[in-house]
Design a protein around this motif. Structure first.
Motif, mmCIF file in Angstrom:
data_model
loop_
_atom_site.group_PDB
_atom_site.id
_atom_site.type_symbol
_atom_site.label_atom_id
_atom_site.label_comp_id
_atom_site.label_asym_id
_atom_site.label_seq_id
_atom_site.Cartn_x
_atom_site.Cartn_y
_atom_site.Cartn_z
ATOM 1 N N THR A 1 -4.177 -4.328 -0.985
ATOM 2 C CA THR A 1 -3.527 -3.353 -1.850
ATOM 3 C C THR A 1 -2.026 -3.608 -1.859
ATOM 4 O O THR A 1 -1.474 -4.179 -0.902
ATOM 5 N N PRO A 2 -1.329 -3.199 -2.916
ATOM 6 C CA PRO A 2 0.120 -3.407 -2.973
ATOM 7 C C PRO A 2 0.838 -2.698 -1.824
ATOM 8 O O PRO A 2 0.424 -1.632 -1.361
ATOM 9 N N THR A 3 1.918 -3.317 -1.358
ATOM 10 C CA THR A 3 2.698 -2.734 -0.261
ATOM 11 C C THR A 3 4.122 -3.263 -0.311
ATOM 12 O O THR A 3 4.376 -4.332 -0.894
ATOM 13 N N THR A 4 5.033 -2.533 0.313
ATOM 14 C CA THR A 4 6.394 -3.035 0.502
ATOM 15 C C THR A 4 6.579 -3.599 1.909
ATOM 16 O O THR A 4 7.634 -4.148 2.238
ATOM 17 N N ALA A 5 5.543 -3.456 2.749
ATOM 18 C CA ALA A 5 5.608 -3.974 4.126
ATOM 19 C C ALA A 5 5.393 -5.482 4.136
ATOM 20 O O ALA A 5 4.818 -6.064 3.208
ATOM 21 N N ARG A 6 5.835 -6.120 5.211
ATOM 22 C CA ARG A 6 5.571 -7.553 5.390
ATOM 23 C C ARG A 6 4.238 -7.712 6.101
ATOM 24 O O ARG A 6 4.025 -7.133 7.177
ATOM 25 N N ARG A 7 3.338 -8.462 5.510
ATOM 26 C CA ARG A 7 2.039 -8.726 6.133
ATOM 27 C C ARG A 7 1.981 -10.181 6.553
ATOM 28 O O ARG A 7 2.263 -11.075 5.764
#
Length: 288
Positions: A50-56
């Motif tokens: 899912t979209p995120t602003t976190a770094r994965r």
């Protein structure tokens, strides 16, 4: 025809960091030297994020004594390492990193992919280095999809991308320390192809899509790896439905392998030395 030594799956997927849901289908602990020069193969996905602003992904960590090969089929991976190299690879691209004498790197989903989300599928392969090259200067090859040639199989059975080595005179762009072939194979429904690596070479096949019948005897399915004997001539593959696979062939490295986490050396003493070198900062560091 070559004997099928085994067909291996990974019934327990696990996470590498928070960006790579992997199934380990090849490891030095399970197949030992039978897969040399190949050490480990992690198949990440297929998955959806899912979209995120976190770094994965996975933060800074070391490697020494081997190479990592990352192939992206869906999504994007961003790489940085202590040599100053880095970049983003997307569908069809390949990153070939030589850890050699020691490197620190990180791997994350690219910011753009993290923001939009979507399908993610990546293979990471670890390739051993012989003792004489374990001290090689760390290096990074970024192989764009456009630079990887694709051959049409006889009879229009499918296609084969040549990442490393050669197929029927078509050569791949990757530079390797020992002789090997790395091919992306696609077969149409009911179509057949014959692979004929050099006698004495390791041969393995990771099925990414569909079902592939081998030598008219056994079948391998999605996320399964088939390992063949090194003698006995060619191998015939037949697709049950459209199929895709990654083919590994290479000259074995007849040396001891001692693997400990991110280090692969020839002796336990060398592993101790690698850990000490890393603690002392001799692999360098990421800047910025």
């Amino acid at each position: 025809m070559r004997q099928i030594l085994g067909i291996y799956g990974a019934p327990r997927p696990h996470w590498v960091g928070d960006g790579f849901p992997v199934r380990t289908v090849l490891s030095p602990h399970d197949q030992g030297g039978h897969a040399s020069p190949f050490l480990l193969l992690d198949y990440a996905g297929p998955a959806r994020f899912t979209p995120t602003t976190a770094r994965r992904g996975v933060g800074a960590h070391p490697h020494k004594g081997f190479e990592t090969v990352t192939i992206v089929y869906a999504g994007e991976v961003e790489h940085r390492d202590s040599t100053g190299a880095g970049g983003i690879i997307g569908p069809g691209d390949v990153q070939w990193m030589t850890a050699g004498a020691g490197i620190v790197h990180e791997e994350f989903h690219s910011p753009a992919f993290a923001a939009r989300g979507g399908a993610f599928e990546v293979v990471q392969l670890w390739v051993n280095l012989p003792a004489r090259h374990k001290g090689a200067v760390p290096a990074y090859q970024s192989l764009a999809a456009a630079s990887i040639p694709e051959a049409v199989l006889p009879g229009g059975a499918g296609t084969l991308r040549v990442i490393a080595g050669a197929w029927d005179g078509v050569r791949g762009p990757a530079r390797t320390f020992t002789p090997m072939d790395l091919w992306d194979l696609r077969l149409g429904q009911g179509r057949e192809a014959t692979l004929a690596p050099a006698e004495g070479q390791t041969l393995a096949l990771l099925v990414r899509r569909g079902v592939i019948e081998m030598n008219g005897r056994e079948t391998a399915r999605e996320a399964e790896l088939a390992l063949f004997g090194r003698e006995g001539g060619p191998v015939t593959l037949r697709a049950r439905g459209d199929a895709a696979a990654l083919v590994l062939a290479g000259e074995p490295i007849a040396e001891p392998v001692v693997a400990h986490g991110p280090f692969v050396m020839n002796t336990a003493e060398e592993i101790d030395a690698a850990m000490r070198e890393y603690r002392e900062g001799r692999f360098g560091a990421l800047v910025g």
